[in-house]
Scaffold this active site. Structure first.
Site, mmCIF file in Angstrom:
data_model
loop_
_atom_site.group_PDB
_atom_site.id
_atom_site.type_symbol
_atom_site.label_atom_id
_atom_site.label_comp_id
_atom_site.label_asym_id
_atom_site.label_seq_id
_atom_site.Cartn_x
_atom_site.Cartn_y
_atom_site.Cartn_z
ATOM 1 C CB CYS A 1 -0.991 -0.029 1.165
ATOM 2 S SG CYS A 1 -2.390 1.092 0.895
ATOM 3 C CG HIS B 1 -4.129 -2.994 2.981
ATOM 4 N ND1 HIS B 1 -2.947 -2.958 3.706
ATOM 5 C CD2 HIS B 1 -4.456 -1.706 2.722
ATOM 6 C CE1 HIS B 1 -2.587 -1.703 3.884
ATOM 7 N NE2 HIS B 1 -3.475 -0.921 3.297
ATOM 8 C CD GLU C 1 -1.919 -6.409 4.537
ATOM 9 O OE1 GLU C 1 -2.012 -5.217 4.915
ATOM 10 O OE2 GLU C 1 -1.803 -6.731 3.333
#
Length: 301
Positions: free
Chosen positions: A142, A235, A237
């Site tokens: 990011c 993102h 994750e």
């Protein structure tokens, strides 16, 4: 994968509840193998949440991974206690003489600030330069990806008309790179950002390859041809409730955010979000660890 982390790190309990194999220091020392040395530069404010998310994403390979957590010495964290940082984190000065198999540089909520005005920008530039000679392969996530594209390639970020927040459909542009092995033609990824690096500007750089994009979110997965620099604009994750927490945080702050797109069932924030991107996150980080770290790193660092 057995992730080797410190015995009393808070993330360990959360991961064990999710049936993720976490190896403590004592057990790891009994195994006669060299674990991969992975350095995580955690720039997020609530560092414990990011720790858990990244450990989870790294948990789907038989390779043993030894995690080192690092924070910026030139920035004072307001959302993570100094006790936690002093106990579980190192500074760049403590590791700059070492080499690592892999590194992850996280995002940070500073995207509205020009890069040079971020209080730890000089230190981050030193770390990114150091990574080229001391790390086999580095993932930038990011804002970390935007910062690296700016530092390494001179690509500046641009402000979006409104915040990009939600879960977006992506598609592959190439299957020629090992990083995308096992990917479906289409997959979903969460995004949460106010700025972007235009796809057409990235494509002008001969050393960069765009592996996947979204019509709504733009360029998503980029790497240089050598594979030692990888850039992720979203993102993968994130856990199920991360966007929900951000949405309600912004509501409480009076920002009047838009409801995250394609996230809540029926678009209703009262409904529990569906988790639709975990398999992509697992495949992405497993491919990185296998093909770009384990298969490329020397045995003796």
């Amino acid at each position: 994968m057995p992730i080797k982390i410190q015995n009393d790190l808070p993330a360990r309990g959360e991961l064990e509840k999710e049936n993720i194999f976490v190896m403590d220091e004592n057990r790891a020392m009994a195994q006669d193998i060299r674990p991969l040395q992975i350095l995580i530069l955690n720039l997020m404010p609530v560092k414990q949440d990011t720790e858990t998310q990244l450990f989870r994403a790294l948990s789907n390979t038989p390779l043993q991974v030894d995690i080192t957590l690092m924070h910026m010495s030139s920035h004072q964290s307001k959302n993570t206690s100094s006790v936690h940082l002093n106990k579980f984190y190192v500074t760049f000065a403590e590791v700059k003489e070492k080499k690592f198999d892999g590194m992850i540089i996280t995002g940070a909520p500073v995207e509205m600030i020009p890069f040079e005005q971020v209080d730890y920008w000089e230190e981050l530039c030193e770390i990114m330069e150091w990574s080229k000679s001391h790390v086999t392969s580095t993932i930038h996530v990011c804002w970390g990806a935007q910062a690296a594209l700016y530092y390494h390639y001179g690509l500046n970020k641009e402000l979006l008309p409104q915040k990009l927040s939600g879960v977006y459909k992506h598609h592959l542009l190439t299957r020629e790179m090992p990083l995308t092995r096992g990917f479906d033609d289409f997959f979903k990824v969460p995004h949460s950002r106010n700025t972007t690096v235009p796809l057409e500007e990235i494509q002008k750089k001969e050393d960069l390859v765009v592996l996947a994009k979204s019509y709504e979110a733009g360029a998503y997965l980029i790497q240089n041809k050598a594979g030692n620099q990888i850039f992720i604009t979203g993102h993968p994750e994130y856990d199920r409730m991360t966007l929900d927490k951000e949405y309600h945080r912004d509501l409480a702050a009076g920002i009047h955010p838009e409801i995250p797109e394609n996230y809540y069932p029926e678009g209703n924030p009262d409904n529990t979000p569906s988790l639709t991107w975990r398999i992509h996150a697992n495949t992405l980080y497993t491919n990185w660890l296998n093909y770009y770290v384990y298969q490329s790193t020397p045995y003796y660092l």
